[in-house]
Design an enzyme around this catalytic site. Structure first.
Site, short mmCIF file in Angstrom:
data_model
loop_
_atom_site.label_atom_id
_atom_site.label_comp_id
_atom_site.label_asym_id
_atom_site.label_seq_id
_atom_site.Cartn_x
_atom_site.Cartn_y
_atom_site.Cartn_z
N VAL A 181 -8.01 3.96 12.47
CA VAL A 181 -9.17 3.07 12.53
C VAL A 181 -10.44 3.82 12.99
CG1 VAL A 181 -10.11 0.98 13.60
CG2 VAL A 181 -7.70 1.10 13.01
N LYS B 224 -3.59 -1.00 -1.29
CA LYS B 224 -2.38 -1.82 -1.30
C LYS B 224 -2.53 -3.06 -2.21
CE LYS B 224 0.32 0.64 1.44
NZ LYS B 224 1.52 1.34 0.91
N ILE C 26 4.05 12.92 -4.15
CA ILE C 26 3.59 11.94 -5.15
C ILE C 26 2.16 12.21 -5.61
CG2 ILE C 26 5.23 10.19 -4.27
CD1 ILE C 26 2.72 8.57 -3.35
N ALA D 27 -10.30 0.81 2.73
CA ALA D 27 -9.73 1.64 1.65
C ALA D 27 -8.22 1.40 1.56
CB ALA D 27 -10.02 3.11 1.93
N TYR D 28 -7.57 1.35 2.72
CA TYR D 28 -6.12 1.11 2.74
C TYR D 28 -5.81 -0.26 2.11
CZ TYR D 28 -1.40 0.50 4.68
OH TYR D 28 -0.05 0.28 4.83
N PHE E 236 -5.76 6.29 7.04
CA PHE E 236 -6.62 6.89 8.06
C PHE E 236 -6.57 6.01 9.30
CE2 PHE E 236 -8.16 9.01 4.34
CZ PHE E 236 -8.67 10.21 4.80
N THR F 74 5.58 3.46 13.79
CA THR F 74 5.72 4.74 13.09
C THR F 74 4.47 5.56 13.41
OG1 THR F 74 4.55 3.93 11.14
CG2 THR F 74 6.94 3.65 11.14
P1 NAP Z 1 4.64 7.24 8.20
O1 NAP Z 1 5.57 7.26 9.34
O2 NAP Z 1 3.30 7.87 8.31
O3 NAP Z 1 5.42 7.86 6.95
C1 NAP Z 1 4.79 8.02 5.71
C2 NAP Z 1 5.69 8.86 4.83
O4 NAP Z 1 5.03 9.05 3.57
C3 NAP Z 1 5.94 10.26 5.40
O5 NAP Z 1 7.24 10.67 5.07
C4 NAP Z 1 4.91 11.09 4.66
O6 NAP Z 1 5.26 12.48 4.56
C5 NAP Z 1 5.00 10.43 3.28
N1 NAP Z 1 3.90 10.82 2.41
C6 NAP Z 1 2.57 10.72 2.61
N2 NAP Z 1 1.91 11.24 1.56
C7 NAP Z 1 2.86 11.67 0.67
C8 NAP Z 1 2.81 12.31 -0.60
N3 NAP Z 1 1.66 12.63 -1.18
N4 NAP Z 1 3.97 12.58 -1.22
C9 NAP Z 1 5.15 12.26 -0.65
N5 NAP Z 1 5.26 11.71 0.55
C10 NAP Z 1 4.12 11.41 1.20
O7 NAP Z 1 4.33 5.74 7.72
P2 NAP Z 1 5.26 4.43 7.67
O8 NAP Z 1 4.71 3.49 8.65
O9 NAP Z 1 6.70 4.77 7.69
O10 NAP Z 1 4.86 3.86 6.23
C11 NAP Z 1 5.74 3.79 5.12
C12 NAP Z 1 5.15 2.81 4.12
O11 NAP Z 1 5.05 1.52 4.70
C13 NAP Z 1 3.73 3.17 3.67
O12 NAP Z 1 3.58 2.90 2.30
C14 NAP Z 1 2.86 2.25 4.51
O13 NAP Z 1 1.61 2.00 3.91
C15 NAP Z 1 3.73 1.00 4.55
N6 NAP Z 1 3.44 0.07 5.64
C16 NAP Z 1 3.62 0.44 6.94
C17 NAP Z 1 3.37 -0.46 7.95
C18 NAP Z 1 3.57 -0.13 9.42
O14 NAP Z 1 3.31 -0.99 10.27
N7 NAP Z 1 4.05 1.04 9.75
C19 NAP Z 1 2.92 -1.76 7.64
C20 NAP Z 1 2.75 -2.11 6.30
C21 NAP Z 1 3.04 -1.19 5.31
P3 NAP Z 1 4.71 13.60 5.62
O15 NAP Z 1 5.64 13.54 6.80
O16 NAP Z 1 4.79 14.84 4.84
O17 NAP Z 1 3.30 13.19 5.99
#
Ligand code: NAP
Length: 276
Positions: free
Chosen positions: A96, A197, A63, A192-193, A94, A232
């Site tokens: 903390v 959002k 993206i 920043a995060y 990033f 995650t």
């Molecule tokens: P994650 O396990 O780190 O997975 C993030 C995914 O996004 C990975 O597949 C990563 O690919 C991909 N990604 C990062 N940069 C990208 C780019 N430039 N183009 C395409 N794909 C990219 O994180 P997650 O916890 O599943 O998070 C998923 C979403 O939920 C995020 O938007 C996060 O902000 C949101 N969220 C998560 C939580 C939580 O508690 N986990 C809470 C609130 C919101 P790579 O494997 O290549 O890095």
């Protein structure tokens, strides 16, 4: 062109995105695409689903890369004549304790979470078919960060008339303000995060409004959501929810039935509309 419905999930090689694809494979009556910036990691995810007896397809998508987004756009146009479900899940954070200078963290985080997500929307929203569903994965952190903005910024981010250009200007200003180390003086919170959002949630509100104005008869529903705190790579092992549990709200919004007229333009958590 065969009329097969199609769903695309960004950043779905692991984490919540992977679980969203898994759930869609079970529940969505059409083709479901894992997308990943790294084809190796994406194919690996497809294989893992195959071992569970599920059939997902793969297309590359970074993206951060406009060419990559446009290649996916052209592929969807050509093969499916559009798109039925889009889940903008890809995101970064990033840690903390990361010692990367805050201004760099701000630029890098905003680049993917806000500007990358926006570019995907700019290219793919025009392809979304009538009764399509769009889900932008934001975070509860966006609401917390909003509460820590100056009154003036809060008013702008809650405004029902803010335009996408104005939002882009504000997100750009945040990055510039961090470089001059004046972001706190300018009313921004020190996250920043969180700001990225805020951008995703406000962008969703604007996009839903635009759909109301320009494509009301297409019955497309578009929302932002929080998946909860999920175990995650991003959030670590102490979070209470499994990735499959984190997928529940995004999947609920992605599969809103065709006779639903809402939620639309909302910020949703635990399948419940939240005040913004
Ligand atoms: P994650 O396990 O780190 O997975 C993030 C995914 O996004 C990975 O597949 C990563 O690919 C991909 N990604 C990062 N940069 C990208 C780019 N430039 N183009 C395409 N794909 C990219 O994180 P997650 O916890 O599943 O998070 C998923 C979403 O939920 C995020 O938007 C996060 O902000 C949101 N969220 C998560 C939580 C939580 O508690 N986990 C809470 C609130 C919101 P790579 O494997 O290549 O890095």
């Amino acid at each position: 062109m065969p009329n097969v419905p199609v769903a695309v999930v960004t950043g779905s090689n692991k984490g919540i995105g992977f679980s969203i694809v898994r759930a869609l494979c079970h529940q969505f009556p059409g083709d479901v695409y894992v997308t990943a910036r790294d084809p190796g990691r994406g194919q690996e995810a497809v294989k893992k689903l195959q071992e569970e007896g599920l059939h997902a397809l793969f297309h590359q998508l970074d993206i951060d890369d406009l060419q990559s987004i446009r290649a996916l756009r052209d592929f969807l146009k050509e093969k499916y004549g559009g798109l039925d479900v889009l889940v903008n899940n890809a995101g970064i954070a990033f840690k903390v304790h990361d010692t990367t200078p805050f201004a760099v963290q701000a630029e890098v985080t905003l680049k993917t979470n806000f500007f990358g997500t926006r570019n995907v929307c700019t290219e793919l929203l025009p392809l979304v078919k009538p009764y399509g569903r769009v889900v932008n994965v934001s975070s509860m952190v966006s609401r917390l960060a909003l509460g820590r903005c100056s009154g003036e910024l809060q008013q702008k981010f809650r405004s029902d008339t803010i335009t996408e250009d104005e939002l882009v200007e504000l997100m750009t200003k945040f990055v510039e303000d961090t470089k001059k180390n004046v972001h706190e003086k300018e009313g921004w919170p020190n996250t920043a995060y969180g700001v990225s959002k805020i951008g995703v949630t406000v962008l969703s509100r604007i996009q839903a409004r635009m759909l109301n104005e320009k494509r009301k008869d297409d019955h497309i529903l578009l929302n932002a959501c929080c998946p909860g705190w999920v175990r995650t790579d991003m959030a670590g092992p102490k979070a209470p929810k499994s990735p499959d549990e984190g997928a529940e709200t995004p999947v609920y919004l992605a599969l809103l039935p065709s006779n639903a007229d809402g939620p639309h333009g909302q910020f949703v958590s635990e399948k419940t509309v939240q005040t913004w």
